[in-house]
Structures are given as structure tokens and as C-alpha cells.
Design an enzyme around this catalytic site. Structure first.
Site, PDB file in Angstrom:
ATOM      1  CB  ILE A  43      -6.842   0.374   3.743  1.00  0.00           C
ATOM      2  CG1 ILE A  43      -7.102  -0.833   4.346  1.00  0.00           C
ATOM      3  CG2 ILE A  43      -7.442   1.506   5.031  1.00  0.00           C
ATOM      4  CD1 ILE A  43      -6.981  -1.309   5.541  1.00  0.00           C
ATOM      5  CG  HIS A  98      -3.145  -3.290   4.297  1.00  0.00           C
ATOM      6  ND1 HIS A  98      -2.274  -2.968   4.450  1.00  0.00           N
ATOM      7  CD2 HIS A  98      -3.939  -2.197   3.336  1.00  0.00           C
ATOM      8  CE1 HIS A  98      -2.372  -0.863   4.600  1.00  0.00           C
ATOM      9  NE2 HIS A  98      -3.353  -1.360   3.590  1.00  0.00           N
ATOM     10  CD  GLU A 138      -0.084  -5.036   6.486  1.00  0.00           C
ATOM     11  OE1 GLU A 138      -0.415  -5.893   5.170  1.00  0.00           O
ATOM     12  OE2 GLU A 138      -0.728  -4.308   6.462  1.00  0.00           O
ATOM     13  CB  CYS A 146      -0.797  -0.217   1.325  1.00  0.00           C
ATOM     14  SG  CYS A 146      -2.597   0.932   0.999  1.00  0.00           S
TER      15      CYS A 146
HETATM   16  N1  GLN Z   1      -3.431   6.380   0.819  1.00  0.00           N
HETATM   17  C1  GLN Z   1      -2.503   5.442   1.195  1.00  0.00           C
HETATM   18  C2  GLN Z   1      -1.346   6.942   0.916  1.00  0.00           C
HETATM   19  O1  GLN Z   1      -1.154   7.327  -0.164  1.00  0.00           O
HETATM   20  C3  GLN Z   1      -2.303   4.953   1.825  1.00  0.00           C
HETATM   21  C4  GLN Z   1      -2.996   4.193   2.506  1.00  0.00           C
HETATM   22  C5  GLN Z   1      -2.481   2.660   3.246  1.00  0.00           C
HETATM   23  O2  GLN Z   1      -1.110   2.600   2.906  1.00  0.00           O
HETATM   24  N2  GLN Z   1      -3.071   1.708   2.758  1.00  0.00           N
HETATM   25  O3  GLN Z   1      -0.238   7.167   1.363  1.00  0.00           O
END
Ligand code: GLN
Length: 196
Positions: free
Chosen positions: A138, A174, A176, A82
Site C-alpha cells: 500500500i 503488510h 498483518e 511499510c
Molecule cells: N506511503 C507511506 C509513507 O511514506 C507508507 C505507506 C504505508 O505504510 N502503507 O509513510
């Protein structure tokens, strides 16, 4: 005797404890990495999800990010999830924030839109047998463009969400946050391949 692997988890901000737990389930020694010095002696590094700008600000200081770039260029595997995927990318859409610039990817942050900021989906991974992977997204990024050395491992609704470039691995989701250990095991297999 087989030497126990030691994997670093960048522990500045975000979901690093969950990565630690998953790696420990796989019998790996974990080193939380909060400074350049903590990078010593690790055979692989995970950059967790969180806020890529906040993590990037820390990496910008004291040669921290520079040292990670050097290690990755020498073949140490790095896995970004992410925000970690954003930090590994060469180019970030509509942002001039810090990144390690290691992967030949162009990513878009918060790319799935506000309405479906967070969701779960079962996704197939290229070359994997067995059931689809439950993936938790997320405020996830996706990859808009991937260079020729980048192998696309999974797409979700036509968007690239899991990629590998030699010793570098990145997921928009994610791994994890579920009980499925396969993605971390896949990363550890890459670590084995690159073990000197
Ligand atoms: N939206 C976050 C970013 O741009 C990333 C979200 C996440 O790591 N769950 O850094």
C-alpha cells in the site's frame, strides 16, 4: 516454565490493531506503545505501516525515538512494516523527515508509482520453504541501496522489499493484512534469538 513473550506495537497511527491481532494469534502478549514509558518490559517492537511523517513527529518528542534507538542498539529486535521500514532507515530519498536511522538502508517512499499505488503479489522469501508469501503493498516504499550488513530476504520486480540487519527486520509490504502468520513468526524467532 516458558515465560510468555511481550511484544510492543507502536500505536501512534496506522495499522497497529492488525499487528496486535496477528501477534495474539501466535500466543504473544501485546503492549500498545504510545509513549516512551510503554516501551518498558517488551522483548521486541513492531513499527506498523501508516504515515511515516506523522509517526516520526511523535517519535521526535520526549526522547521517544531516542529510547527505541537505544533499545535496538542493545539488541531488542525491531520490525518495521511499510512506514515502519521508512522510519528504520538511515536515509530516505528526497526527504529530511525524522527517522530512527537504525538500518543501513536508503529507501524511497511511495516508490512503486501512483498507477499501482496498491497491489498484491506472491513473493518468495530467501531461505524459506513452502509456498510463496502473499504480500500486500500500500503506497509502499522499496530499498534503493542496502549496506553490507543488510541481508536481502526478498525482491519484487528487481526491487528490494524485505531486509534484515541482525536484530532489525523491515518489510515494504503488510504481513498483518493476510492470514499468513509466517512473517510475524519469523520476527518472534529473532526475538527468541536475542532474548537475554
Ligand atoms: N506511503 C507511506 C509513507 O511514506 C507508507 C505507506 C504505508 O505504510 N502503507 O509513510
Amino acid at each position: 516454565m516458558v515465560k510468555m513473550k511481550k511484544i510492543g506495537v507502536l500505536a501512534i497511527q496506522g495499522a497497529f490493531r492488525e499487528h496486535r491481532n496477528t501477534l495474539e494469534k501466535l500466543g504473544v502478549e501485546v503492549q500498545e506503545v504510545r509513549s516512551r514509558e510503554n516501551l518498558e518490559g517488551i522483548q521486541g517492537l513492531i513499527i506498523p505501516g501508516g504515515e511515516s511523517t506523522a509517526i516520526g513527529k511523535q517519535l521526535e518528542m520526549n526522547d521517544f525515538g531516542e529510547t527505541i534507538v537505544k533499545m535496538a542498539n542493545e539488541g531488542v529486535p525491531v520490525f518495521g512494516t511499510c512506514a515502519g521500514m521508512i522510519l528504520l532507515s538511515k536515509r530516505i530519498d528526497q526527504s529530511n523527515q525524522y527517522s530512527l536511522g537504525l538500518m543501513d538502508t536508503y529507501v524511497k517512499r511511495n516508490a512503486f508509482g501512483r498507477q499501482i499505488a496498491s497491489f498484491e503479489a506472491d513473493i518468495p522469501i530467501k531461505g524459506w520453504e513452502g509456498k510463496d508469501l502473499r504480500a500486500v503493498f500500500i503506497r509502499a516504499p522499496y530499498v534503493l541501496e542496502a549496506g553490507p550488513q543488510v541481508k536481502v530476504l526478498s525482491e519484487y520486480s528487481g526491487k528490494i522489499i524485505f531486509v534484515r540487519q541482525e536484530n532489525l527486520l523491515a518489510s515494504a509490504f503488510h504481513p498483518e493484512l493476510t492470514d499468513d502468520l509466517r512473517v510475524h513468526q519469523f520476527f518472534l524467532d529473532i526475538v527468541d534469538q536475542y532474548q537475554k
